[in-house]
Design a protein around this motif. Sequence first.
Motif, PDB file in Angstrom:
ATOM      1  N   GLY A  87      52.647  32.289  38.324  1.00 53.09           N
ATOM      2  CA  GLY A  87      52.112  31.042  38.866  1.00 53.09           C
ATOM      3  C   GLY A  87      53.187  29.984  39.065  1.00 53.09           C
ATOM      4  N   ALA A  88      53.974  29.747  38.024  1.00 56.02           N
ATOM      5  CA  ALA A  88      55.019  28.726  38.131  1.00 56.02           C
ATOM      6  C   ALA A  88      56.086  29.168  39.118  1.00 56.02           C
ATOM      7  N   LEU A  89      56.341  30.480  39.151  1.00 58.71           N
ATOM      8  CA  LEU A  89      57.344  30.990  40.087  1.00 58.71           C
ATOM      9  C   LEU A  89      56.921  30.704  41.529  1.00 58.71           C
ATOM     10  N   ILE A  90      55.625  30.889  41.813  1.00 61.50           N
ATOM     11  CA  ILE A  90      55.132  30.634  43.169  1.00 61.50           C
ATOM     12  C   ILE A  90      55.313  29.161  43.528  1.00 61.50           C
ATOM     13  N   VAL A  91      54.969  28.271  42.588  1.00 63.83           N
ATOM     14  CA  VAL A  91      55.116  26.843  42.871  1.00 63.83           C
ATOM     15  C   VAL A  91      56.581  26.501  43.116  1.00 63.83           C
ATOM     16  N   LEU A  92      57.469  27.014  42.256  1.00 60.86           N
ATOM     17  CA  LEU A  92      58.904  26.734  42.418  1.00 60.86           C
ATOM     18  C   LEU A  92      59.412  27.284  43.743  1.00 60.86           C
ATOM     19  N   PHE A  93      58.941  28.477  44.089  1.00 59.58           N
ATOM     20  CA  PHE A  93      59.349  29.102  45.345  1.00 59.58           C
ATOM     21  C   PHE A  93      58.909  28.253  46.540  1.00 59.58           C
ATOM     22  N   LEU A  94      57.634  27.853  46.552  1.00 60.11           N
ATOM     23  CA  LEU A  94      57.130  27.034  47.657  1.00 60.11           C
ATOM     24  C   LEU A  94      57.873  25.706  47.720  1.00 60.11           C
ATOM     25  N   ASN A  95      58.161  25.150  46.550  1.00 63.71           N
ATOM     26  CA  ASN A  95      58.851  23.868  46.486  1.00 63.71           C
ATOM     27  C   ASN A  95      60.260  23.956  47.046  1.00 63.71           C
ATOM     28  N   THR A  96      61.007  24.943  46.580  1.00 67.04           N
ATOM     29  CA  THR A  96      62.402  25.027  47.049  1.00 67.04           C
ATOM     30  C   THR A  96      62.455  25.432  48.515  1.00 67.04           C
ATOM     31  N   THR A  97      61.485  26.243  48.952  1.00 65.40           N
ATOM     32  CA  THR A  97      61.450  26.600  50.368  1.00 65.40           C
ATOM     33  C   THR A  97      61.286  25.353  51.228  1.00 65.40           C
ATOM     34  N   ALA A  98      60.396  24.465  50.809  1.00 64.38           N
ATOM     35  CA  ALA A  98      60.157  23.251  51.589  1.00 64.38           C
ATOM     36  C   ALA A  98      61.429  22.410  51.678  1.00 64.38           C
ATOM     37  N   TYR A  99      62.085  22.189  50.543  1.00 62.98           N
ATOM     38  CA  TYR A  99      63.285  21.352  50.550  1.00 62.98           C
ATOM     39  C   TYR A  99      64.421  22.020  51.324  1.00 62.98           C
ATOM     40  N   SER A 100      64.624  23.316  51.069  1.00 64.65           N
ATOM     41  CA  SER A 100      65.733  24.001  51.739  1.00 64.65           C
ATOM     42  C   SER A 100      65.496  24.055  53.240  1.00 64.65           C
ATOM     43  N   SER A 101      64.236  24.259  53.643  1.00 64.92           N
ATOM     44  CA  SER A 101      63.977  24.345  55.074  1.00 64.92           C
ATOM     45  C   SER A 101      64.269  23.006  55.737  1.00 64.92           C
ATOM     46  N   GLU A 102      64.026  21.923  55.006  1.00 66.77           N
ATOM     47  CA  GLU A 102      64.351  20.608  55.553  1.00 66.77           C
ATOM     48  C   GLU A 102      65.868  20.478  55.744  1.00 66.77           C
ATOM     49  N   ILE A 103      66.611  20.956  54.754  1.00 63.88           N
ATOM     50  CA  ILE A 103      68.077  20.910  54.845  1.00 63.88           C
ATOM     51  C   ILE A 103      68.560  21.738  56.038  1.00 63.88           C
ATOM     52  N   PHE A 104      68.040  22.976  56.131  1.00 64.90           N
ATOM     53  CA  PHE A 104      68.482  23.880  57.196  1.00 64.90           C
ATOM     54  C   PHE A 104      68.036  23.374  58.565  1.00 64.90           C
ATOM     55  N   TYR A 105      66.830  22.813  58.610  1.00 64.46           N
ATOM     56  CA  TYR A 105      66.299  22.294  59.870  1.00 64.46           C
ATOM     57  C   TYR A 105      67.203  21.168  60.380  1.00 64.46           C
ATOM     58  N   GLY A 106      67.616  20.289  59.454  1.00 64.09           N
ATOM     59  CA  GLY A 106      68.530  19.213  59.831  1.00 64.09           C
ATOM     60  C   GLY A 106      69.838  19.770  60.386  1.00 64.09           C
ATOM     61  N   ALA A 107      70.333  20.844  59.744  1.00 66.04           N
ATOM     62  CA  ALA A 107      71.593  21.443  60.184  1.00 66.04           C
ATOM     63  C   ALA A 107      71.424  22.124  61.545  1.00 66.04           C
ATOM     64  N   LEU A 108      70.263  22.747  61.746  1.00 63.67           N
ATOM     65  CA  LEU A 108      69.996  23.422  63.033  1.00 63.67           C
ATOM     66  C   LEU A 108      70.031  22.424  64.175  1.00 63.67           C
ATOM     67  N   LYS A 109      69.404  21.263  63.937  1.00 56.66           N
ATOM     68  CA  LYS A 109      69.304  20.261  64.997  1.00 56.66           C
ATOM     69  C   LYS A 109      70.670  19.756  65.417  1.00 56.66           C
ATOM     70  N   SER A 110      71.623  19.794  64.462  1.00 56.99           N
ATOM     71  CA  SER A 110      72.916  19.197  64.771  1.00 56.99           C
ATOM     72  C   SER A 110      73.955  20.217  65.241  1.00 56.99           C
ATOM     73  N   ILE A 111      73.518  21.461  65.454  1.00 56.49           N
ATOM     74  CA  ILE A 111      74.473  22.438  66.000  1.00 56.49           C
ATOM     75  C   ILE A 111      74.782  22.043  67.447  1.00 56.49           C
ATOM     76  N   PRO A 112      76.046  21.928  67.806  1.00 51.27           N
ATOM     77  CA  PRO A 112      76.387  21.496  69.162  1.00 51.27           C
ATOM     78  C   PRO A 112      75.786  22.435  70.217  1.00 51.27           C
ATOM     79  N   LYS A 113      75.252  21.819  71.246  1.00 51.10           N
ATOM     80  CA  LYS A 113      74.605  22.595  72.315  1.00 51.10           C
ATOM     81  C   LYS A 113      75.566  23.607  72.943  1.00 51.10           C
TER      82      LYS A 113
END
Lengths: 279, 280, 240
Positions: free
Chosen positions: A129-155
């Motif tokens: 149970g706690a593992l699932i919550v931690l997994f969902l939590n870190t996925t959300a934060y990491s995806s935000e980090i990666f999403y920000g990096a994706l947006k800034s990749i030069p065209k």
Amino acid sequence: MYCETTFDNYAFRSLGLGERILPKTDITLCDQIILIGSGIIWNLYFCIIALTLGFISAIIIAIIRNNNYPILTRVTNIYVFIFRGSPLFIQFFCAYEIFVLLPKIGLDINLLFTTITLQTSWLTKAWLGALIVLFLNTTAYSSEIFYGALKSIPKHDIEAADAFGLSNYIRYKKIIIPTMLRNSWSSYTNEAIFLFHATTLVFFSSFPAWGQSGDALYYANYFADKTFNPFIPYPIIAAYFIFITLILIIIFKAINVYFNRHLPKERKRSINFLTNMIR
Amino acid sequence: MFEYCSEPGILATFDWFSCYLTNGKHLLFYKSFALIILLLLITAPLAIFLGLIAAVGIKSKNFLLRIISKTYANIVRGIPDIIFFLFIPITIDQVIEFTRHKIKCQDIIGSVWQGNDFIVCNIAKLPLNSDPQWIHDLYGFSLAILSFTLVYGAFAANTFYGAINSVPQSQIDTGKSFGMNRRQIYFSIIFPQMWRYALPGLSNLWMLLIKSTPLLFLLGIQDIVFWARELGGSKTSIFQYPHSDWRVWYFIALLVFYLLLTKISENIIKRISNKLYIPI
Amino acid sequence: MKKIILSMFVLAMLILPVSADTIRMGTEGAYPPYNFINDNGEIDGFERDLGDELCERAKLDCEWVQNDWDSIIPNLLSGNYDTIIAGMSITDERDEVIDFTQDYLPPDPSSYITLSSGNKAAYIGVVAAQTSTIQASYIAESGAILVEFATPDETISALRNGEVDAVMADKAFLSPIVAESNDELKFIGKDVFIGGGVGMGIRESDNSLKDTFNAVITSMKSDGSLNALIDKWDISEGRY
């Protein structure tokens, strides 16, 4: 050495092995160091599994968010908003209460050669149970980090790939994802540290400790209760955490060197995680 | 609250809830939300201030000052905040009382540690035993603010350190060539410029601070988590409003509160950064 | 002459602080009917009534403080309050750390409850108890699997949700819950006597306070008012 017997009795106590009764009277420094260290196993377990699974799913979600799929992008945006917008502590509470209310059934999964019965009651145990919550939590934060990096990749990087006639899959594998990771690695290092530290919340929120098997903070708190002296167990657990955080940083720095291996010296990025915080 | 609430047992559902949700316990619950906001509004400026001092300390030429600031800023990054919160308040409390004891009760010989007890003389206690409860609450709340400030000051120190380094060296060199001393360079070049670079980090820190406020509950303060647990637990007929386990609803209410708080903060931060032309 | 004045002064210093001081009473506020936070947000229950009566008889000015169970002893030791009055059983283990007044409740049994559909032998399975209670250490030593929760209420929820097979707690706490459960819950196994009655916890260095409370508890025992309180809250089977 008298520590050896303590080690035999309690080194794997957090997994339910060894001596069943925790030390109650005449608690020595040995007891404290070894039992708290035994609890660290749980912190590492939560951190390593949640981080590994979260890393993969975060990349997928970041890509979904970067492309405009009609419903999927919306759903992932809402998911990220909920998990980034609320405290992990409250997420643990809510998740536990919801898991508890689920009907207690077994779900048979046929794997051709064998059948596994999934129990929904496992969800109320910390290890799942706690593992699932931690997994969902870190996925959300990491995806935000990666999403920000994706947006800034030069065209023009992507256009160059198009010009070479690379397929979508190869383009992601060879160009987009490596660039994204390289650019966001400082922030991601920070996320990993945050996640590791967040594992201490598991037994302090809602998930009960079964058979007195808990994480490092559970035992540190146990000793603080029993000895009425918080000035020994808490510094011990703090030392453990500093040590493992340092190892974590070393590992992430090594990965960073790997990401930058093809670049000329002056373009290599070094990790500057202390000032790069997205949480 | 309402007059018809004297006999909750016979009320219809709607009336029952209108009474239940406005009883004394719920009013305390609603007040504790204000406590969270108060904590945020007091801690944020204090942590920024402490962070600024520590960041300047890291850049200092004084070896000792540099080591202290660096250790402070880095050690917090290595230890989970929850451990600090279990540890700092009691330490601060004992340090303060010990000092007061040494000053006010010099005639009492013997250690303040007697076996398991931590005993200071009555007039050295803080707050005094005879003080009304609200002073005790205030003291506990101040300890909480101090703990949060210490932890988030270290985060802020790192943010400011990065921001100071981002101020272009050429500008500092220009300042030097004008014959400015260190102090002048800090106050007329670095500090005014630094904010632009620090703002993204600070807004992240604000979000982090919001999301760590449920830990107040560990400091023995009756905050929203305490009341949600207390109110949500099942109640027998010894209470006026018996009900089964409703904790899940209370926690979902807390979740919604935090989502609103972070959403509103995010919008405000966006507006500020648009004004300052800072891309976040 | 000088000596007499001096000794009177010392005597006055010894006596005065006790009568003029405010005594802070620490309690958990989550263990009805012993102590709980009522609908107005005030501390209520048997121990509230008892504590107020004791303070009145001892002419003390008392202030109630709520504190979570798992940190209730450390906070007494560090002086956040002066007494623990929270249904705390007198045990040797605790007695090493703090002092107890004489018991104000006779030794009361601890019991197991389980779901009415549950097994009669559920108490050797997975048993829930509140952290650092006498029941928790009893279960840990009994061979059953102990599951700890921070509050007593969470143990009952865990049983209702099928998390655990049984719950162990003081019988006075469990009785109203079983009575009002519409036959959903039942007692199993034998009652167990673990602790040695319930007393007030006081710092070991605080002997004068201990004597004061011992005296008023004796007076309440002898005039029957303590029994009346026990009747009122239906909190124990034994009487003084």
